[in-house]
Design an enzyme around this catalytic site. Structure first.
Site, PDB file in Angstrom:
ATOM      1  CG  PHE A   1      -0.669   0.858   2.325  1.00 48.88           C
ATOM      2  CD1 PHE A   1      -1.249   2.117   2.398  1.00 48.88           C
ATOM      3  CD2 PHE A   1       0.201   0.468   3.328  1.00 48.88           C
ATOM      4  CE1 PHE A   1      -0.973   2.961   3.462  1.00 48.88           C
ATOM      5  CE2 PHE A   1       0.475   1.305   4.384  1.00 48.88           C
ATOM      6  CZ  PHE A   1      -0.112   2.560   4.452  1.00 48.88           C
ATOM      7  CE  LYS A   2       4.612   1.642   4.638  1.00 50.75           C
ATOM      8  NZ  LYS A   2       3.845   0.441   4.988  1.00 50.75           N
ATOM      9  CG  ASP A   3       3.916   0.851  -4.626  1.00 51.92           C
ATOM     10  OD1 ASP A   3       5.061   1.285  -4.428  1.00 51.92           O
ATOM     11  OD2 ASP A   3       3.681  -0.331  -4.939  1.00 51.92           O
TER      12      ASP A   3
ATOM     13  CG  LEU B   1       6.431   6.313  -0.524  1.00 54.23           C
ATOM     14  CD1 LEU B   1       7.024   5.112   0.184  1.00 54.23           C
ATOM     15  CD2 LEU B   1       7.382   7.501  -0.436  1.00 54.23           C
TER      16      LEU B   1
END
Ligand SMILES: *Cc1c(COP(=O)(O)O)cnc(C)c1O
Length: 491
Positions: free
Chosen positions: A106-108, A111
């Protein structure tokens, strides 16, 4: 829209908050108010249109056409046209999949967008120095930051990860990273140690001065940066709009969100969405054995004097939950002196306690629970057998906590479960829910596919045989040196 620091000091523009990452007083930047957003009754414009509406409200100085261009560039790399698709699991429960970006976690979502926001913010503030991004990662942020910032002009990224504290796929994703401006180093310590080390570097005048002489300034891609938090507010709205457009809920009907969280970034974005007018019934905070947040929501006492466990949901193996400070700021009625008091108690004694009224306020919106390693595996197995849906360990932690919440509360409100990673990112652990595993991660990927038929993402199958380029390891006390040496040219 101005941004205030949770620990006091002057307010700044959005651009300055994003470039700085953290305030000079060591506080986190929060918006001076929460703009109200109208929830549309359909998803006509899709993810990008809603993202534009939500983010524009917080970035008044950013050119709207430029924001549109940034959003298209950031989310074009996702493998789903919905960006964050919603999958129906039962009449009551839907899964919000946040892992369709290039690194499968989920960081994408944040980021892939942050580098664009950073470049725009640098332009707005007239910054002439290059930006040195420091990251402490519990596994997923590191790769997503490397991928987001790779070869972005005027930037350099260094990622610290806890040696032995990440999954094999996570490690390989980082150490095989290509790009001219990227750097990775393992640290002898756990994630909290690495995160504390990075925070100390940010607070060090010596490091800042040495970098400044070389034309660099530090910034952060960790979820303390408001530019990380902002893109995460979006999918709370889009998932709600998706349920509306599918006729699963009526306009204005409140829903629950259940979120696996450690640093409190993902679920805090949900709280911001609620304050912006999204109909939210409850936010359910799911932890693993590192259950400091569960205890906090129960008792109002935050106490990190406890053992740190390594778990298979390693991205939420965290005892010092940084983003909680933003919620505390609201609970303290924005009294930054009170926040400073709590934070210094945390630093000195490892604990602080909320007053009764603040705890009551907290409980009006939040519920919390935690899930053991055994129950995580049992949940992965049972959900797959019952529904054919394969969950990664973080998603399974949330599922387990959600089921217990329903049992305890009898609450049958429609719920969105936030799924934060593709199961193949943790193939060996996930396979372990069904059978004995081998010592070879890639063999386990193949076996998991044979067993479940869940598609293997390209980013995983492509890791096999890639050269490992970043094999550096350092001690905690050498982190500042490790930051400086590449840019001072005496590595
Ligand atoms: C980072 C991460 C989380 C938790 O994010 P918070 O910012 O702590 O809320 C959950 N699951 C996965 C897979 C992650 O990478």
């Amino acid at each position: 829209m101005r941004y205030l620091s949770t620990r006091g000091g002057e307010s700044v523009s959005a651009a300055k908050a994003i470039v700085r990452g953290i305030s000079p007083s060591g506080g986190l930047y929060v918006p001076e108010s929460y703009p109200k957003i109208e929830v549309s009754n359909s998803v006509r414009g899709g993810y990008l249109a809603t993202a534009h509406r939500v983010m524009r409200a917080y970035l008044p100085e950013t050119d709207p056409a430029e924001l549109e261009r940034m959003l298209a560039a950031a989310y074009g790399s996702f493998d789903s046209p919905d960006v964050t698709p919603v999958v129906k699991l039962s009449e009551q429960e839907h899964v919000l999949e946040l892992w369709h970006g290039p690194t499968m976690a989920f960081k994408d979502v944040a980021l892939q967008m942050l580098p664009h926001l950073m470049q725009d913010s640098l332009r707005q503030t007239g910054e002439t120095k290059r930006v040195y991004i420091l990251v402490a990662t519990s596994g997923d942020t590191g790769k997503a930051a490397l991928e987001g910032f790779r070869d972005v002009e005027g930037t350099r990224v260094l990622v610290f990860y806890p040696l032995g504290g990440v999954s094999e796929a996570q490690r390989l994703q980082m150490v095989t990273q290509e790009g001219a401006n990227v750097d990775v180093c393992a640290v002898r310590g756990n994630f909290d140690d690495a995160q504390t080390g990075v925070k100390q570097i940010f607070a060090s005048k010596d490091v800042a001065d040495a970098l400044e002489q070389q034309g660099w300034r530090l910034s952060s891609a960790n979820s303390i940066n408001f530019g990380r938090l902002l893109p995460q507010i979006v999918y709370y709205f889009t998932s709600y709009e998706t349920l509306l457009s599918r006729g699963e809920i009526r306009p204005g009907e409140a829903v629950n969100f259940c979120v696996p969280t450690g640093n409190f970034g993902d679920i805090l974005a949900g709280e911001y969405a609620r304050r912006m007018g999204l109909p939210v019934h409850r936010l359910i905070c799911a932890s693993n054995r590192n259950n400091v947040l569960t205890d906090f929501f129960e008792s109002g006492v935050y106490d990190d004097n406890r053992p740190f466990y390594q778990s298979m949901s390693c991205s939420i193996d965290i005892l010092i939950s940084s983003n909680l400070e933003r919620l505390l700021f609201e609970l303290a009625d924005r009294d930054d002196a009170l926040v400073r008091e709590w934070m210094s108690a945390l630093r000195e004694k490892g604990m602080y306690a909320l007053p009764e009224a603040a705890l009551d306020e907290l409980k009006r919106t939040f519920s919390a629970g935690w899930c053991s390693e055994e129950d995580t595996l049992a949940t992965i197995r049972r959900v797959f057998q019952d529904t054919g849906y394969l969950m990664d360990p973080h998603t399974a932690v949330a599922q387990c906590v959600y089921e217990r919440y329903v049992e305890r509360s009898g609450d049958h409100t429609k719920t969105l479960l936030l799924s934060t990673a593709n199961p193949y990112k943790f193939a060996s652990d996930v396979l372990g829910a069904f059978e004995h595993t081998q010592n070879d991660d890639f063999a386990n990927v193949g076996r998991l596919f044979a067993l479940t038929g869940a598609p293997v993402p390209k980013g995983i199958s492509g890791l096999s045989g890639k050269p490992e380029r970043h094999l550096d390891v350092c001690d905690l006390e050498d982190m500042p040196k490790r930051v400086l040496s590449p840019v001072l040219g005496k590595r």
